[in-house]
Motif scaffolding. Structure first.
Motif, PDB file in Angstrom:
ATOM      1  N   TRP A 131      48.635  43.464  40.563  1.00 19.89           N
ATOM      2  CA  TRP A 131      50.063  44.517  41.398  1.00 19.89           C
ATOM      3  C   TRP A 131      49.757  45.791  41.456  1.00 19.89           C
ATOM      4  N   ASP A 132      48.654  46.300  40.282  1.00 17.49           N
ATOM      5  CA  ASP A 132      48.502  47.656  40.349  1.00 17.49           C
ATOM      6  C   ASP A 132      47.397  48.026  41.444  1.00 17.49           C
ATOM      7  N   LYS A 133      46.738  47.011  42.208  1.00 22.03           N
ATOM      8  CA  LYS A 133      45.695  47.438  42.991  1.00 22.03           C
ATOM      9  C   LYS A 133      46.145  46.853  44.439  1.00 22.03           C
ATOM     10  N   ILE A 134      47.046  45.918  44.327  1.00 23.36           N
ATOM     11  CA  ILE A 134      47.478  45.242  45.697  1.00 23.36           C
ATOM     12  C   ILE A 134      48.919  45.365  45.789  1.00 23.36           C
ATOM     13  N   PHE A 135      49.430  45.766  46.516  1.00 27.13           N
ATOM     14  CA  PHE A 135      50.697  46.121  47.002  1.00 27.13           C
ATOM     15  C   PHE A 135      51.346  45.103  48.033  1.00 27.13           C
TER      16      PHE A 135
ATOM     17  N   PHE B  48      38.078  45.399  51.906  1.00 26.86           N
ATOM     18  CA  PHE B  48      39.560  45.472  52.072  1.00 26.86           C
ATOM     19  C   PHE B  48      40.295  46.419  51.101  1.00 26.86           C
ATOM     20  N   LEU B  49      39.991  46.415  50.191  1.00 33.01           N
ATOM     21  CA  LEU B  49      40.760  47.079  48.947  1.00 33.01           C
ATOM     22  C   LEU B  49      40.136  48.647  48.741  1.00 33.01           C
ATOM     23  N   ASN B  50      38.895  48.996  49.665  1.00 32.62           N
ATOM     24  CA  ASN B  50      38.220  50.135  49.268  1.00 32.62           C
ATOM     25  C   ASN B  50      38.014  50.323  48.009  1.00 32.62           C
ATOM     26  N   ALA B  51      37.679  49.633  47.283  1.00 32.83           N
ATOM     27  CA  ALA B  51      37.294  50.022  45.734  1.00 32.83           C
ATOM     28  C   ALA B  51      36.231  48.753  45.409  1.00 32.83           C
ATOM     29  N   SER B  52      35.284  49.239  44.453  1.00 31.18           N
ATOM     30  CA  SER B  52      34.402  48.522  43.943  1.00 31.18           C
ATOM     31  C   SER B  52      34.774  47.301  42.897  1.00 31.18           C
ATOM     32  N   LYS B  53      34.011  46.444  42.853  1.00 35.13           N
ATOM     33  CA  LYS B  53      34.472  45.238  41.906  1.00 35.13           C
ATOM     34  C   LYS B  53      34.642  45.783  40.414  1.00 35.13           C
ATOM     35  N   LYS B  54      33.964  46.920  39.932  1.00 33.76           N
ATOM     36  CA  LYS B  54      33.857  47.432  38.726  1.00 33.76           C
ATOM     37  C   LYS B  54      35.205  48.258  38.621  1.00 33.76           C
ATOM     38  N   ALA B  55      35.647  48.912  39.537  1.00 35.68           N
ATOM     39  CA  ALA B  55      36.869  49.671  39.581  1.00 35.68           C
ATOM     40  C   ALA B  55      38.294  48.712  39.478  1.00 35.68           C
ATOM     41  N   LEU B  56      37.998  47.368  39.871  1.00 34.26           N
ATOM     42  CA  LEU B  56      39.205  46.429  39.907  1.00 34.26           C
ATOM     43  C   LEU B  56      39.280  45.558  38.752  1.00 34.26           C
ATOM     44  N   GLU B  57      38.158  44.962  38.354  1.00 32.04           N
ATOM     45  CA  GLU B  57      38.270  44.047  37.123  1.00 32.04           C
ATOM     46  C   GLU B  57      38.963  44.634  35.906  1.00 32.04           C
ATOM     47  N   GLY B  58      39.821  43.760  35.457  1.00 31.57           N
ATOM     48  CA  GLY B  58      40.580  43.995  34.332  1.00 31.57           C
ATOM     49  C   GLY B  58      42.090  44.515  34.342  1.00 31.57           C
ATOM     50  N   TYR B  59      42.371  45.080  35.976  1.00 30.40           N
ATOM     51  CA  TYR B  59      43.508  45.701  36.100  1.00 30.40           C
ATOM     52  C   TYR B  59      44.457  44.512  36.728  1.00 30.40           C
TER      53      TYR B  59
ATOM     54  N   ASN C 191      35.405  39.384  45.840  1.00 30.94           N
ATOM     55  CA  ASN C 191      34.030  39.243  46.743  1.00 30.94           C
ATOM     56  C   ASN C 191      33.991  40.444  47.366  1.00 30.94           C
ATOM     57  N   PRO C 192      32.547  40.530  48.117  1.00 29.10           N
ATOM     58  CA  PRO C 192      32.299  41.827  48.826  1.00 29.10           C
ATOM     59  C   PRO C 192      33.387  42.179  50.036  1.00 29.10           C
ATOM     60  N   ALA C 193      33.914  41.085  50.634  1.00 36.03           N
ATOM     61  CA  ALA C 193      35.185  41.348  51.611  1.00 36.03           C
ATOM     62  C   ALA C 193      36.272  41.899  51.057  1.00 36.03           C
ATOM     63  N   ALA C 194      36.584  41.687  49.978  1.00 31.81           N
ATOM     64  CA  ALA C 194      37.797  42.212  49.106  1.00 31.81           C
ATOM     65  C   ALA C 194      37.518  43.450  48.643  1.00 31.81           C
TER      66      ALA C 194
ATOM     67  N   TRP D 143      30.476  32.632  47.528  1.00 31.72           N
ATOM     68  CA  TRP D 143      31.366  33.771  47.292  1.00 31.72           C
ATOM     69  C   TRP D 143      31.035  34.947  48.136  1.00 31.72           C
ATOM     70  N   ALA D 144      30.072  35.379  47.953  1.00 34.33           N
ATOM     71  CA  ALA D 144      29.464  36.631  48.680  1.00 34.33           C
ATOM     72  C   ALA D 144      29.489  36.459  50.181  1.00 34.33           C
ATOM     73  N   SER D 145      29.374  35.325  50.705  1.00 35.04           N
ATOM     74  CA  SER D 145      29.283  35.091  52.310  1.00 35.04           C
ATOM     75  C   SER D 145      30.756  35.160  52.666  1.00 35.04           C
ATOM     76  N   LEU D 146      31.543  34.990  51.826  1.00 36.99           N
ATOM     77  CA  LEU D 146      33.228  34.351  52.422  1.00 36.99           C
ATOM     78  C   LEU D 146      33.683  35.653  53.217  1.00 36.99           C
ATOM     79  N   PRO D 147      33.967  35.624  54.475  1.00 38.61           N
ATOM     80  CA  PRO D 147      34.445  36.604  55.290  1.00 38.61           C
ATOM     81  C   PRO D 147      35.782  37.295  55.088  1.00 38.61           C
ATOM     82  N   ILE D 148      36.543  36.400  54.421  1.00 39.44           N
ATOM     83  CA  ILE D 148      37.896  36.726  53.940  1.00 39.44           C
ATOM     84  C   ILE D 148      38.241  37.540  52.561  1.00 39.44           C
ATOM     85  N   PRO D 149      38.999  38.427  52.350  1.00 33.93           N
ATOM     86  CA  PRO D 149      38.926  39.251  50.960  1.00 33.93           C
ATOM     87  C   PRO D 149      39.560  38.020  50.102  1.00 33.93           C
ATOM     88  N   ALA D 150      38.988  37.837  48.967  1.00 31.39           N
ATOM     89  CA  ALA D 150      39.272  36.824  47.893  1.00 31.39           C
ATOM     90  C   ALA D 150      39.392  37.828  46.731  1.00 31.39           C
TER      91      ALA D 150
END
Length: 355
Positions: free
Chosen positions: A49-53, A35-46, A29-32, A9-16
């Motif tokens: 569609w609030d984070k990816i348009f 790509f999203l310019n946000a940490s995992k902590k800032a994305l989880e639970g949202y 994953n780290p690639a995501a 999961w950490a090595s996957l080069p494509i945002p997932a």
């Protein structure tokens, strides 16, 4: 997840991104994160569609994936994050094997892949052009020298209008010989003599040379990252690349305009070596001008030989830059809109044993 799964999961080069049954983000994953310019902590639970348009009705696609328990591909849609402009991506959606109501979303950047393909095709085209350049220079220079000599002999006994005609012949043959000299220069690039090189030292030499010469009418600014490690390059060829790009920016810009030289570190890009392995090119150099931009009809082919946006350009300068960077296992790209053109070079770090 098991240790092996975590590593994959950490090595996957494509945002997932993994979403739960309510389309909330539960893992990235780290690639995501990059790509999203946000940490995992800032994305989880949202809600996703609030984070990816996405410029497509993906809610319907999610429902179809869950209903059919089968993956779905959505090609060439614009994906944005709110903090960056949208980029064209291929989106793959699949149900998780152990949790069918959860979905995995992969975001593959089409623009990056397209640029890499164009870079590789430009390198191939440059090699073909080199062979043609060497043949042309060899076959044409000798006859032209004979024509120039004959015209000069005729001019010794000519007068009036005849003298003007012989002078025109001499002037035009010299102009063609000068062009052939440029073609020969394009064809005679030796393999790079690579060593540990400080990018900023080379940039500063190119900047000083440009500032007292072809870019004297421009203001040159810099925005360097002083923490950049050295690259692995031929310093003379790298300086030639920087000079060509700065000259290109100076010729495109207006008097009193600005050329900005910027360096930074970005670990998201890899290029494929000749042996098929991947190589990181995290050292980024940008040459930015505020000129009118590149004509859309040539933007896609700008690094091809004999493609030029200037009336009297040969179209060899950027093709030569592309070839040199490819020989250094690097990458070059351009992004242009009216008022802002950015040439971006990506280069590898020098091997640790050489530093």
């Amino acid at each position: 997840m098991t240790q092996a799964t975590n590593s994959l999961w950490a090595s996957l080069p494509i945002p997932a991104v993994i979403c739960d049954a309510e389309n909330r983000i539960i893992d990235v994953n780290p690639a995501a994160e990059l790509f999203l310019n946000a940490s995992k902590k800032a994305l989880e639970g949202y809600p996703v569609w609030d984070k990816i348009f996405v410029d497509a009705p993906l809610e319907v696609s999610f429902a179809r994936v869950r209903e059919a328990s089968a993956p779905l591909f959505v090609n060439a849609v614009d994906v944005g994050t709110g903090s960056r402009k949208p980029v064209s991506c291929d989106v793959q959606i699949a149900p998780l094997a152990d949790k069918p109501d959860h979905v995995l979303v992969l975001l593959e950047n089409r623009e990056l892949a397209g640029r890499l393909d164009r870079a590789m095709s430009s390198k191939t085209a440059a090699k073909s052009a080199i062979g043609m350049a060497e043949m042309l220079a060899h076959e044409i220079k000798n006859p032209l020298a004979g024509i120039t000599g004959a015209a000069q002999l005729i001019a010794m006994n000519a007068s009036g209008e005849d003298r003007e005609l012989t002078d025109l012949i001499v002037e035009e043959t010299r102009r063609i010989l000068k062009l052939l000299g440029q073609v020969e220069e394009f064809g005679n690039v030796r393999p790079p003599d690579r060593r540990t090189v400080n990018i900023h030292d080379i940039l500063d030499r190119a900047r000083k040379s440009a500032a007292i010469g072809f870019a004297a009418h421009m203001r040159i600014e810099d925005e360097y990252d002083p923490s950049l490690p050295p690259t692995w390059a031929d310093p003379d060829q790298l300086q030639q690349v920087f000079l060509n790009l700065i000259k290109n920016a100076a010729e495109a810009g207006r008097a009193g305009g600005t050329i900005r030289l910027r360096t930074f570190y970005e670990l998201s890009l890899k290029v494929r070596r000749r042996d098929g392995s991947g190589a990181a090119v995290p050292l980024q150099i940008e040459v930015i001008d505020d000129g009118p931009g590149i004509a859309p009809d040539i933007a896609e082919d700008l690094f091809e030989p004999f493609v030029s946006g200037r009336e009297n350009g040969t179209g060899l300068g950027l093709a030569l830059v592309s070839k040199i960077i490819a020989d250094h296992e690097g990458w070059i790209a351009v992004d242009s809109v009216p008022g802002r053109t950015v040439f971006r070079l990506s280069l590898p770090i020098a091997p640790k044993e050489a530093q």
